[in-house]
Design a protein around this motif. Structure first.
Motif, PDB file in Angstrom:
ATOM      1  N   SER A   1       0.823  -1.211   0.000  1.00  0.00           N
ATOM      2  CA  SER A   1       0.000   0.000   0.000  1.00  0.00           C
ATOM      3  C   SER A   1       0.857   1.262   0.000  1.00  0.00           C
ATOM      4  O   SER A   1       2.081   1.208   0.086  1.00  0.00           O
ATOM      5  CB  SER A   1      -0.890   0.006   1.244  1.00  0.00           C
ATOM      6  N   ASN A   2       0.196   2.366  -0.056  1.00  0.00           N
ATOM      7  CA  ASN A   2       0.828   3.660   0.138  1.00  0.00           C
ATOM      8  C   ASN A   2       1.267   3.732   1.598  1.00  0.00           C
ATOM      9  O   ASN A   2       1.009   2.824   2.383  1.00  0.00           O
ATOM     10  CB  ASN A   2      -0.181   4.771  -0.205  1.00  0.00           C
TER      11      ASN A   2
ATOM     12  N   THR B   1     -15.831  11.871  -4.670  1.00  0.00           N
ATOM     13  CA  THR B   1     -15.840  10.653  -3.845  1.00  0.00           C
ATOM     14  C   THR B   1     -15.282  10.900  -2.442  1.00  0.00           C
ATOM     15  O   THR B   1     -15.343  10.006  -1.600  1.00  0.00           O
ATOM     16  CB  THR B   1     -15.069   9.495  -4.516  1.00  0.00           C
TER      17      THR B   1
ATOM     18  N   MET C   1     -14.450   9.043   2.238  1.00  0.00           N
ATOM     19  CA  MET C   1     -14.138   8.264   1.044  1.00  0.00           C
ATOM     20  C   MET C   1     -15.301   7.321   0.775  1.00  0.00           C
ATOM     21  O   MET C   1     -15.471   6.326   1.471  1.00  0.00           O
ATOM     22  CB  MET C   1     -12.837   7.475   1.215  1.00  0.00           C
TER      23      MET C   1
ATOM     24  N   ASN D   1     -15.791   5.535  -1.896  1.00  0.00           N
ATOM     25  CA  ASN D   1     -15.375   4.402  -2.710  1.00  0.00           C
ATOM     26  C   ASN D   1     -14.751   3.346  -1.785  1.00  0.00           C
ATOM     27  O   ASN D   1     -13.803   3.632  -1.068  1.00  0.00           O
ATOM     28  CB  ASN D   1     -14.360   4.897  -3.750  1.00  0.00           C
ATOM     29  N   ASP D   2     -15.255   2.113  -1.817  1.00  0.00           N
ATOM     30  CA  ASP D   2     -14.783   1.094  -0.875  1.00  0.00           C
ATOM     31  C   ASP D   2     -13.429   0.493  -1.216  1.00  0.00           C
ATOM     32  O   ASP D   2     -12.839  -0.203  -0.394  1.00  0.00           O
ATOM     33  CB  ASP D   2     -15.827  -0.014  -0.711  1.00  0.00           C
ATOM     34  N   ILE D   3     -12.908   0.743  -2.420  1.00  0.00           N
ATOM     35  CA  ILE D   3     -11.612   0.148  -2.778  1.00  0.00           C
ATOM     36  C   ILE D   3     -10.468   1.163  -2.758  1.00  0.00           C
ATOM     37  O   ILE D   3      -9.320   0.798  -2.964  1.00  0.00           O
ATOM     38  CB  ILE D   3     -11.660  -0.549  -4.157  1.00  0.00           C
ATOM     39  N   SER D   4     -10.773   2.420  -2.489  1.00  0.00           N
ATOM     40  CA  SER D   4      -9.732   3.457  -2.482  1.00  0.00           C
ATOM     41  C   SER D   4      -9.114   3.608  -1.103  1.00  0.00           C
ATOM     42  O   SER D   4      -9.798   3.511  -0.087  1.00  0.00           O
ATOM     43  CB  SER D   4     -10.316   4.805  -2.918  1.00  0.00           C
ATOM     44  N   LEU D   5      -7.816   3.852  -1.116  1.00  0.00           N
ATOM     45  CA  LEU D   5      -7.077   4.176   0.101  1.00  0.00           C
ATOM     46  C   LEU D   5      -6.406   5.526  -0.118  1.00  0.00           C
ATOM     47  O   LEU D   5      -5.326   5.597  -0.701  1.00  0.00           O
ATOM     48  CB  LEU D   5      -6.013   3.116   0.386  1.00  0.00           C
ATOM     49  N   PRO D   6      -7.033   6.604   0.319  1.00  0.00           N
ATOM     50  CA  PRO D   6      -6.431   7.915   0.104  1.00  0.00           C
ATOM     51  C   PRO D   6      -5.113   8.057   0.862  1.00  0.00           C
ATOM     52  O   PRO D   6      -4.971   7.551   1.979  1.00  0.00           O
ATOM     53  CB  PRO D   6      -7.484   8.893   0.639  1.00  0.00           C
TER      54      PRO D   6
ATOM     55  N   SER E   1     -16.755   6.003   5.331  1.00  0.00           N
ATOM     56  CA  SER E   1     -16.358   5.133   4.240  1.00  0.00           C
ATOM     57  C   SER E   1     -17.103   3.812   4.397  1.00  0.00           C
ATOM     58  O   SER E   1     -17.488   3.445   5.513  1.00  0.00           O
ATOM     59  CB  SER E   1     -14.841   4.919   4.294  1.00  0.00           C
TER      60      SER E   1
ATOM     61  N   GLU F   1     -11.596  -0.773   2.159  1.00  0.00           N
ATOM     62  CA  GLU F   1     -10.170  -0.652   2.469  1.00  0.00           C
ATOM     63  C   GLU F   1      -9.896   0.282   3.651  1.00  0.00           C
ATOM     64  O   GLU F   1      -9.065  -0.018   4.501  1.00  0.00           O
ATOM     65  CB  GLU F   1      -9.390  -0.209   1.233  1.00  0.00           C
TER      66      GLU F   1
END
Length: 191
Positions: free
Chosen positions: A2-3, A34, A103, A105-110, A127, A132
């Motif tokens: 991940s980030n 989002t 967030m 969006n359930d697949i985004s990790l800001p 979220s 995620e």
């Protein structure tokens, strides 16, 4: 992999009490579709005045043109601070009670999630459950994740946060080792 976050950026980070009477909630980063604070602000506006008046929400960063209207005609105390240098934003984060992450969006990790983790400050994330963001917050114990389209649940968490300021019963205790896993040098080594 991940980030993550740069531990050097947060080496001088000094969490502190702000000395004010309001609960401070701070959002740092770009506000866009989002990552809209609409659900948070709607829930906050739905609280009784005597509770809502005890909360101040600060927004630091760019606001996309399509999201500017979300901030209009609000009942709650908002401070729009716009974009500023990172060092200045970190000072605002040092004295906040909670950090806000939106967030849908359930697949985004800001990327801001990892910077928030580095501060050790409690995170309120709107979220999807099981997404995620929820997974990372559960793994690190760094905050609460609430469905963005559930205003009743958001208001319940906000009521709870108003009671927790100052480390009251039920406040979070982040898992620092789980958070350190997201230090960029560790992630690079793992890669």
């Amino acid at each position: 992999i991940s980030n993550g976050y740069d531990p050097e950026t947060f080496a001088g980070f000094k969490p502190r009490k702000h000395g004010g009477t309001k609960v401070l909630i701070t959002h740092v980063g770009t506000v866009y579709k989002t990552a809209s604070p609409r659900y948070f602000l709607d829930a906050l506006d739905g609280l009784p005045e005597e509770i809502r008046s005890r909360v101040e929400t600060r927004f630091i960063g760019r606001i996309a043109e399509g999201e500017r209207g979300v901030f209009e005609s609000r009942k709650s105390d908002l401070r729009i601070l716009e974009f500023m240098p990172q060092a200045e934003a970190l000072r605002y984060m040092e004295d906040t009670d909670y950090l806000l992450l939106n967030m849908t969006n359930d697949i985004s990790l800001p990327g801001k999630l990892f910077e928030y983790l580095a501060t050790g400050k409690p995170i309120l994330a709107l979220s999807p459950a099981g997404g995620e963001v929820d997974r990372i917050l559960t793994q690190t114990g760094a905050g609460w994740c609430v469905e963005p389209n559930d205003p009743v649940a958001i208001r319940k968490v906000l009521l709870r946060l108003c009671d927790l300021t100052g480390g009251g019963p039920g406040s979070i205790t982040p898992n620092l080792e789980a958070i350190r896993r997201y230090e960029r040098p560790r992630l690079a080594s793992e890669y």
